[in-house]
Design a protein around this motif. Structure first.
Motif, mmCIF file in Angstrom:
data_model
loop_
_atom_site.group_PDB
_atom_site.id
_atom_site.type_symbol
_atom_site.label_atom_id
_atom_site.label_comp_id
_atom_site.label_asym_id
_atom_site.label_seq_id
_atom_site.Cartn_x
_atom_site.Cartn_y
_atom_site.Cartn_z
ATOM 1 N N ILE A 1 0.858 -1.187 0.000
ATOM 2 C CA ILE A 1 0.000 0.000 0.000
ATOM 3 C C ILE A 1 0.890 1.232 0.000
ATOM 4 O O ILE A 1 1.834 1.324 0.788
ATOM 5 C CB ILE A 1 -0.924 0.023 1.230
ATOM 6 C CG1 ILE A 1 -1.850 -1.208 1.242
ATOM 7 C CG2 ILE A 1 -1.745 1.300 1.257
ATOM 8 C CD1 ILE A 1 -2.692 -1.325 2.494
ATOM 9 N N VAL A 2 0.626 2.179 -0.868
ATOM 10 C CA VAL A 2 1.408 3.403 -0.937
ATOM 11 C C VAL A 2 0.869 4.411 0.071
ATOM 12 O O VAL A 2 -0.327 4.719 0.078
ATOM 13 C CB VAL A 2 1.379 4.011 -2.344
ATOM 14 C CG1 VAL A 2 2.169 5.319 -2.381
ATOM 15 C CG2 VAL A 2 1.924 3.031 -3.369
ATOM 16 N N PHE A 3 1.764 4.922 0.916
ATOM 17 C CA PHE A 3 1.393 5.948 1.890
ATOM 18 C C PHE A 3 2.195 7.208 1.597
ATOM 19 O O PHE A 3 3.416 7.158 1.416
ATOM 20 C CB PHE A 3 1.705 5.482 3.311
ATOM 21 C CG PHE A 3 0.855 4.345 3.787
ATOM 22 C CD1 PHE A 3 -0.409 4.572 4.308
ATOM 23 C CD2 PHE A 3 1.319 3.038 3.690
ATOM 24 C CE1 PHE A 3 -1.197 3.514 4.751
ATOM 25 C CE2 PHE A 3 0.535 1.975 4.128
ATOM 26 C CZ PHE A 3 -0.728 2.214 4.656
ATOM 27 N N ILE B 1 17.757 -6.581 -0.143
ATOM 28 C CA ILE B 1 16.416 -6.760 0.411
ATOM 29 C C ILE B 1 15.434 -5.811 -0.278
ATOM 30 O O ILE B 1 14.408 -6.221 -0.789
ATOM 31 C CB ILE B 1 16.422 -6.530 1.929
ATOM 32 C CG1 ILE B 1 17.326 -7.566 2.599
ATOM 33 C CG2 ILE B 1 15.012 -6.621 2.504
ATOM 34 C CD1 ILE B 1 17.424 -7.419 4.099
ATOM 35 N N LYS B 2 15.743 -4.502 -0.265
ATOM 36 C CA LYS B 2 14.959 -3.497 -0.974
ATOM 37 C C LYS B 2 13.460 -3.639 -0.705
ATOM 38 O O LYS B 2 12.656 -3.780 -1.621
ATOM 39 C CB LYS B 2 15.226 -3.560 -2.484
ATOM 40 C CG LYS B 2 16.690 -3.460 -2.864
ATOM 41 C CD LYS B 2 17.312 -2.153 -2.412
ATOM 42 C CE LYS B 2 18.775 -2.070 -2.804
ATOM 43 N NZ LYS B 2 19.456 -0.900 -2.217
ATOM 44 N N LEU B 3 13.101 -3.593 0.556
ATOM 45 C CA LEU B 3 11.697 -3.774 0.918
ATOM 46 C C LEU B 3 10.894 -2.485 0.855
ATOM 47 O O LEU B 3 9.706 -2.507 0.548
ATOM 48 C CB LEU B 3 11.597 -4.378 2.323
ATOM 49 C CG LEU B 3 12.022 -5.841 2.450
ATOM 50 C CD1 LEU B 3 12.056 -6.268 3.905
ATOM 51 C CD2 LEU B 3 11.078 -6.736 1.661
ATOM 52 N N ILE B 4 11.525 -1.368 1.179
ATOM 53 C CA ILE B 4 10.797 -0.101 1.178
ATOM 54 C C ILE B 4 11.047 0.607 -0.148
ATOM 55 O O ILE B 4 12.163 0.985 -0.471
ATOM 56 C CB ILE B 4 11.223 0.785 2.356
ATOM 57 C CG1 ILE B 4 10.925 0.086 3.684
ATOM 58 C CG2 ILE B 4 10.496 2.129 2.300
ATOM 59 C CD1 ILE B 4 11.347 0.870 4.908
ATOM 60 N N GLU B 5 9.998 0.755 -0.900
ATOM 61 C CA GLU B 5 10.098 1.305 -2.251
ATOM 62 C C GLU B 5 9.571 2.734 -2.287
ATOM 63 O O GLU B 5 8.525 3.037 -1.702
ATOM 64 C CB GLU B 5 9.294 0.448 -3.220
ATOM 65 C CG GLU B 5 9.357 0.899 -4.664
ATOM 66 C CD GLU B 5 8.536 0.001 -5.567
ATOM 67 O OE1 GLU B 5 7.428 -0.402 -5.140
ATOM 68 O OE2 GLU B 5 8.985 -0.303 -6.681
#
Length: 233
Positions: A177-179, A218-222
């Motif tokens: 979900i984009v916040f 990992i790159k989890l936060i995009e």
């Protein structure tokens, strides 16, 4: 009784903070320079630290960094400087919030209570569930113990400040979900905080450094340009 450490070189301001906090049921101790403040912070137990930015011997930035290396309690930075770069730098070093002088003492007490309540919610483990397995969120090499307030990467614990953990946990429990930065600011810091959207960017960057590192994939936060951030799985 909750105990607050006041690190402030202006005696009148320190005594004002002390008086209002003690009237509201807190126990306090005052340090008037950076060395004494660091000694007390590291060797005695406090529930929250009020940290002045401009201090003799060691300034608030240096103290914040050194305290945060070993303590996870809330740090509320008190500063006379209004430049946003100083506020962002303080938050980037691990401060949870800041308040600008001159301030309303009753607002200071309200902020102290708000941060203590938030910290209690994050760190408390339900006594009824002490014998059960801790709530765990796992994404590849990242593991979040939601009730124990701990984060592991490759089975090694990584220290997080209150706000960093709260922000990571919120994103991880709402994946894909984009916040927007504004939405995250309101959700994690609240409408009454002095923080601004740049604070969100600072904390996102610090979280990325801790869970991704320079050599991790990992790159989890995009980053979704023009929209905000999402925890991608």
């Amino acid at each position: 009784m909750r105990k607050i450490l006041i690190i402030e070189d202006d005696r009148l301001i320190a005594e004002l903070e002390r008086d209002y906090l003690e009237i509201n049921g807190f126990e306090t101790e005052i340090a008037e320079n950076g060395d004494k403040g660091l000694e007390l912070a590291l060797n005695k137990e406090f529930d929250l630290i009020l940290l002045d930015l401009m201090l003799p011997i060691k300034d608030g930035f240096q103290l914040c960094r050194e305290i945060r290396n070993s303590k996870e309690i809330p740090i509320l930075m008190v500063t006379a400087k209004k430049e946003s770069i100083d506020k962002i730098r303080g938050l980037g070093l691990g401060a949870d919030d800041y308040i600008v002088k001159p301030f309303d003492p009753s607002e200071l007490v309200a902020r102290v209570n708000a941060h203590l309540s938030r910290y209690d919610r994050l760190t408390s483990i339900d006594k009824k569930n002490e014998s059960s397995e801790l709530g765990t969120i796992t994404f590849g090499r990242l593991k979040i113990l939601t009730k124990a307030w701990r984060v592991y990467v490759d089975e090694k614990e990584v220290k997080f400040t209150n706000k960093e953990f709260e922000l990571l946990l919120f994103l991880a429990t709402n994946p894909n979900i984009v916040f927007s930065k504004t939405a995250l600011l309101d959700r994690i810091w609240g409408f009454d905080s002095y923080a601004d959207v740049a604070t969100v960017t600072v904390h996102i960057n610090r979280i990325r450094e801790k869970i991704e590192g320079e050599n991790n994939n990992i790159k989890l936060i995009e980053t979704v340009w023009g929209a905000g951030y999402r925890f991608k799985i």
